[in-house]
Design a protein around this motif. Sequence first.
Motif, PDB file in Angstrom:
ATOM      1  N   UNK A  32       0.848  -1.194   0.000  1.00 55.53           N
ATOM      2  CA  UNK A  32       0.000   0.000   0.000  1.00 55.53           C
ATOM      3  C   UNK A  32       0.885   1.246   0.000  1.00 55.53           C
ATOM      4  N   UNK A  33       0.756   2.146  -0.975  1.00 56.07           N
ATOM      5  CA  UNK A  33       1.625   3.320  -1.060  1.00 56.07           C
ATOM      6  C   UNK A  33       1.594   4.198   0.189  1.00 56.07           C
ATOM      7  N   UNK A  34       0.446   4.265   0.855  1.00 52.06           N
ATOM      8  CA  UNK A  34       0.345   5.138   2.019  1.00 52.06           C
ATOM      9  C   UNK A  34       1.135   4.626   3.220  1.00 52.06           C
ATOM     10  N   UNK A  35       1.683   3.420   3.152  1.00 52.51           N
ATOM     11  CA  UNK A  35       2.484   2.899   4.253  1.00 52.51           C
ATOM     12  C   UNK A  35       3.968   3.209   4.095  1.00 52.51           C
ATOM     13  N   UNK A  36       4.347   3.861   3.028  1.00 50.41           N
ATOM     14  CA  UNK A  36       5.759   4.049   2.711  1.00 50.41           C
ATOM     15  C   UNK A  36       6.498   4.866   3.765  1.00 50.41           C
ATOM     16  N   UNK A  37       7.684   4.381   4.140  1.00 54.14           N
ATOM     17  CA  UNK A  37       8.658   5.119   4.926  1.00 54.14           C
ATOM     18  C   UNK A  37      10.029   4.827   4.331  1.00 54.14           C
ATOM     19  N   UNK A 108      17.987  14.319  13.687  1.00 59.98           N
ATOM     20  CA  UNK A 108      17.524  13.109  13.001  1.00 59.98           C
ATOM     21  C   UNK A 108      16.478  13.491  11.966  1.00 59.98           C
ATOM     22  N   UNK A 109      16.648  13.027  10.734  1.00 60.43           N
ATOM     23  CA  UNK A 109      15.702  13.264   9.651  1.00 60.43           C
ATOM     24  C   UNK A 109      14.847  12.009   9.447  1.00 60.43           C
ATOM     25  N   UNK A 110      13.572  12.213   9.162  1.00 64.55           N
ATOM     26  CA  UNK A 110      12.666  11.094   8.885  1.00 64.55           C
ATOM     27  C   UNK A 110      11.921  11.374   7.589  1.00 64.55           C
ATOM     28  N   UNK A 111      11.553  10.307   6.872  1.00 60.42           N
ATOM     29  CA  UNK A 111      10.885  10.431   5.584  1.00 60.42           C
ATOM     30  C   UNK A 111       9.736   9.419   5.531  1.00 60.42           C
ATOM     31  N   UNK A 112       8.542   9.888   5.237  1.00 58.38           N
ATOM     32  CA  UNK A 112       7.416   8.955   5.091  1.00 58.38           C
ATOM     33  C   UNK A 112       6.390   9.551   4.138  1.00 58.38           C
ATOM     34  N   UNK A 113       5.523   8.687   3.627  1.00 60.26           N
ATOM     35  CA  UNK A 113       4.491   9.111   2.701  1.00 60.26           C
ATOM     36  C   UNK A 113       3.585  10.149   3.356  1.00 60.26           C
ATOM     37  N   UNK A 114       3.160  11.117   2.573  1.00 59.38           N
ATOM     38  CA  UNK A 114       2.263  12.151   3.092  1.00 59.38           C
ATOM     39  C   UNK A 114       0.997  11.550   3.662  1.00 59.38           C
ATOM     40  N   UNK A 115       0.526  10.444   3.067  1.00 61.70           N
ATOM     41  CA  UNK A 115      -0.713   9.819   3.523  1.00 61.70           C
ATOM     42  C   UNK A 115      -0.497   8.814   4.648  1.00 61.70           C
ATOM     43  N   UNK A 288       3.824  14.394 -17.253  1.00 63.53           N
ATOM     44  CA  UNK A 288       4.142  13.512 -16.139  1.00 63.53           C
ATOM     45  C   UNK A 288       3.020  13.611 -15.102  1.00 63.53           C
ATOM     46  N   UNK A 289       2.619  12.481 -14.569  1.00 60.76           N
ATOM     47  CA  UNK A 289       1.522  12.439 -13.606  1.00 60.76           C
ATOM     48  C   UNK A 289       2.062  12.336 -12.192  1.00 60.76           C
ATOM     49  N   UNK A 290       1.392  13.011 -11.281  1.00 58.36           N
ATOM     50  CA  UNK A 290       1.774  12.925  -9.872  1.00 58.36           C
ATOM     51  C   UNK A 290       1.480  11.515  -9.365  1.00 58.36           C
ATOM     52  N   UNK A 291       2.479  10.889  -8.704  1.00 57.99           N
ATOM     53  CA  UNK A 291       2.280   9.499  -8.275  1.00 57.99           C
ATOM     54  C   UNK A 291       2.479   9.290  -6.779  1.00 57.99           C
ATOM     55  N   UNK A 292       3.223  10.152  -6.087  1.00 51.20           N
ATOM     56  CA  UNK A 292       3.405   9.979  -4.661  1.00 51.20           C
ATOM     57  C   UNK A 292       3.974  11.250  -4.056  1.00 51.20           C
ATOM     58  N   UNK A 293       3.874  11.359  -2.721  1.00 47.62           N
ATOM     59  CA  UNK A 293       4.407  12.514  -2.010  1.00 47.62           C
ATOM     60  C   UNK A 293       5.037  12.032  -0.709  1.00 47.62           C
ATOM     61  N   UNK A 294       6.217  12.542  -0.404  1.00 41.44           N
ATOM     62  CA  UNK A 294       6.953  12.134   0.787  1.00 41.44           C
ATOM     63  C   UNK A 294       7.250  13.364   1.637  1.00 41.44           C
ATOM     64  N   UNK A 295       6.958  13.267   2.926  1.00 43.34           N
ATOM     65  CA  UNK A 295       7.203  14.353   3.862  1.00 43.34           C
ATOM     66  C   UNK A 295       8.547  14.132   4.551  1.00 43.34           C
TER      67      UNK A 295
END
Length: 305
Positions: A32-37, A108-115, A288-295
Amino acid sequence: MRVSLEVPAMIRPLHATDLPDLLALLHWMDAAPEREVLAPDARTLNELRLECEDPAALVDEGEEGVRAYCALSPFRDGLALEGPLAEHGTDLRGLLSRAAQQAEGAPVYAFCARDNLPVRSALEAAGFAPMHTTDFYAAPLERWRTGSEKSSGKKAQLPPGYTLTRELPLTEYRALYRAAEDTWAARLDWSPEQYDAHFAREDVRLLALRDSEGRPVAFAELELCAPDSRAELTHLAVHPAQRGQGLGRALLALAAAEAAQSPEIRTLRARAHDHMSAARQLYARAGLSHCRAVVTSLREGDEEA
């Protein structure tokens, strides 16, 4: 950096016997894309064993095995947090608290999906503040292979007075990078050996433009990821004094045509931070289509708080 291994009973360092559980968590994330970290790239046990050798990794162990994971590795002026990656409903407070202790005051930097709202909420509760959002865009390369009128390599022509080169001296690269106001500061610290090694890679392409006086004014970097059938436009920079003349559009088309020459590459991907409105508009207009966003979030070091 020294890492303490004194941890509570349920939260402890990663062991080799935990790798099957970690692999299961990675596949759960992929579903699931929204679980991305930010997480290990490996997707086999042997690859995972090699990739997890260096970072300081922690797991939260439940009755049925590992239910959450995070790790710290060097990044910029501090550390990057892998994860937290956890089963639905897992309380992440203890894991993030222990990771903060391991950071020993470093940012410390963290990266995860916006959703990924559960993880974003847990990070904010642990003292991480959102910095910016990076949006990702993608398009099939078939249009460049078929020679469509709008996007074919033949139509990727330069504005009059500009020439294309495939290499830049490090001093010119750094100057253009700084002038383009990018925040990817780590590259500005590359040694000449690191710079040469990066652009000597077979999967890396550099396309740069010089004006009529020979000055570098724009460049695009491309990485061909054959196993994943995609090309990553990792950076596109245009000097502020040269913007509005179609150089970004020309470089994007040239980069796509370059990627399209490799038959195993099927998709072109690009990225833009939330303050890069011109790049966002460029990618949208190019199809190009928007496919994901990472915070990207930051937990500042204790000495800076």
